[in-house]
Design a protein around this motif. Structure first.
Motif, PDB file in Angstrom:
ATOM      1  N   PHE A  54       0.884  -1.151   0.021  1.00  9.09           N
ATOM      2  CA  PHE A  54      -0.070   0.089   0.039  1.00  9.09           C
ATOM      3  C   PHE A  54       0.799   1.281   0.139  1.00  9.09           C
ATOM      4  CE2 PHE A  54      -2.082   3.353   2.249  1.00  9.09           C
ATOM      5  CZ  PHE A  54      -3.121   3.697   1.290  1.00  9.09           C
ATOM      6  N   SER A  55       0.412   2.171  -0.938  1.00 15.35           N
ATOM      7  CA  SER A  55       1.092   3.560  -0.716  1.00 15.35           C
ATOM      8  C   SER A  55       0.046   4.560  -1.102  1.00 15.35           C
ATOM      9  CB  SER A  55       2.053   3.572  -2.032  1.00 15.35           C
ATOM     10  OG  SER A  55       2.436   4.911  -1.955  1.00 15.35           O
ATOM     11  N   ASN A  56       0.111   5.531   0.077  1.00 20.11           N
ATOM     12  CA  ASN A  56      -0.984   6.585  -0.123  1.00 20.11           C
ATOM     13  C   ASN A  56      -0.672   7.602  -1.264  1.00 20.11           C
ATOM     14  OD1 ASN A  56      -3.313   7.116   1.389  1.00 20.11           O
ATOM     15  ND2 ASN A  56      -2.092   7.517   3.163  1.00 20.11           N
ATOM     16  N   SER A  57       0.538   7.497  -2.109  1.00 21.40           N
ATOM     17  CA  SER A  57       0.747   8.308  -3.199  1.00 21.40           C
ATOM     18  C   SER A  57       0.271   7.625  -4.640  1.00 21.40           C
ATOM     19  CB  SER A  57       2.486   8.423  -3.252  1.00 21.40           C
ATOM     20  OG  SER A  57       3.203   7.366  -3.677  1.00 21.40           O
ATOM     21  N   LYS A  58      -0.322   6.419  -4.426  1.00 20.38           N
ATOM     22  CA  LYS A  58      -0.955   5.925  -5.593  1.00 20.38           C
ATOM     23  C   LYS A  58      -2.197   6.235  -5.850  1.00 20.38           C
ATOM     24  CE  LYS A  58       1.940   1.729  -5.812  1.00 20.38           C
ATOM     25  NZ  LYS A  58       1.919   0.313  -5.810  1.00 20.38           N
ATOM     26  N   LEU A  59      -2.935   5.670  -7.091  1.00 23.80           N
ATOM     27  CA  LEU A  59      -4.361   6.372  -7.330  1.00 23.80           C
ATOM     28  C   LEU A  59      -5.125   4.870  -7.118  1.00 23.80           C
ATOM     29  CD1 LEU A  59      -4.177   8.843 -10.149  1.00 23.80           C
ATOM     30  CD2 LEU A  59      -4.750   9.255  -7.669  1.00 23.80           C
ATOM     31  N   THR A  60      -5.298   4.318  -6.114  1.00 19.71           N
ATOM     32  CA  THR A  60      -6.121   3.375  -5.479  1.00 19.71           C
ATOM     33  C   THR A  60      -7.020   3.513  -4.735  1.00 19.71           C
ATOM     34  OG1 THR A  60      -4.421   2.419  -3.942  1.00 19.71           O
ATOM     35  CG2 THR A  60      -4.125   1.742  -6.274  1.00 19.71           C
ATOM     36  N   ALA A  61      -8.016   2.407  -4.497  1.00 15.53           N
ATOM     37  CA  ALA A  61      -9.063   2.471  -3.599  1.00 15.53           C
ATOM     38  C   ALA A  61      -9.375   1.071  -2.948  1.00 15.53           C
ATOM     39  CB  ALA A  61     -10.414   2.953  -4.212  1.00 15.53           C
ATOM     40  N   ALA A  62      -9.988   1.016  -1.788  1.00 16.38           N
ATOM     41  CA  ALA A  62     -10.735  -0.242  -1.069  1.00 16.38           C
ATOM     42  C   ALA A  62     -12.164  -0.240  -1.195  1.00 16.38           C
ATOM     43  CB  ALA A  62     -10.468  -0.011   0.387  1.00 16.38           C
TER      44      ALA A  62
END
Length: 126
Positions: A54-62
């Protein structure tokens, strides 16, 4: 002959529907007026449910049920800003929320950096 008329009528309706707003459709609306939040920085480096780091700098979601790899367009209802994210984790834990976004994704669409939730429209991108 009847089948040809039905096909022609269907084609005309389809073309007329696409001319309406001038806006290009980007996906299928999955949920309107959904509440989303973002991950705390303490989760950086942890494994997501699909095994990625996990990285808060990526564009992902849960999301609780959407398949990993599903691409979503998330649009803030307050300012019409949007971001495209990829589902790579399960959550959010709070039942009233539809998605947990990475901090980067959340900050790209918010005007109020001090607020922890947003109301959005979620579209599934093909």
């Amino acid at each position: 002959m009847k089948a040809i008329r039905i096909f022609a009528a269907s084609l005309i309706v389809l073309l007329l529907c696409q001319c309406g707003s001038g806006k290009k459709a980007s996906g299928n609306v999955y949920k309107r007026n959904a509440e989303v939040s973002y991950y705390a920085d303490k989760f950086n480096g942890n494994k997501t449910a699909n095994g990625e780091k996990f990285s808060n700098s990526k564009l992902t979601a849960a999301h609780r049920t959407l398949a990993f790899g599903t691409r979503l367009k998330v649009t803030n209802l307050a300012n019409d800003k949007s971001v495209v994210v990829t589902v790579n984790d399960r959550g959010p834990q709070k039942q009233t929320r539809e998605l947990d976004l990475t901090k980067r994704a959340f900050m790209e669409i918010t005007d109020n950096k001090n607020h922890g939730t947003l109301r959005v429209t979620i579209e599934i991108i093909k």
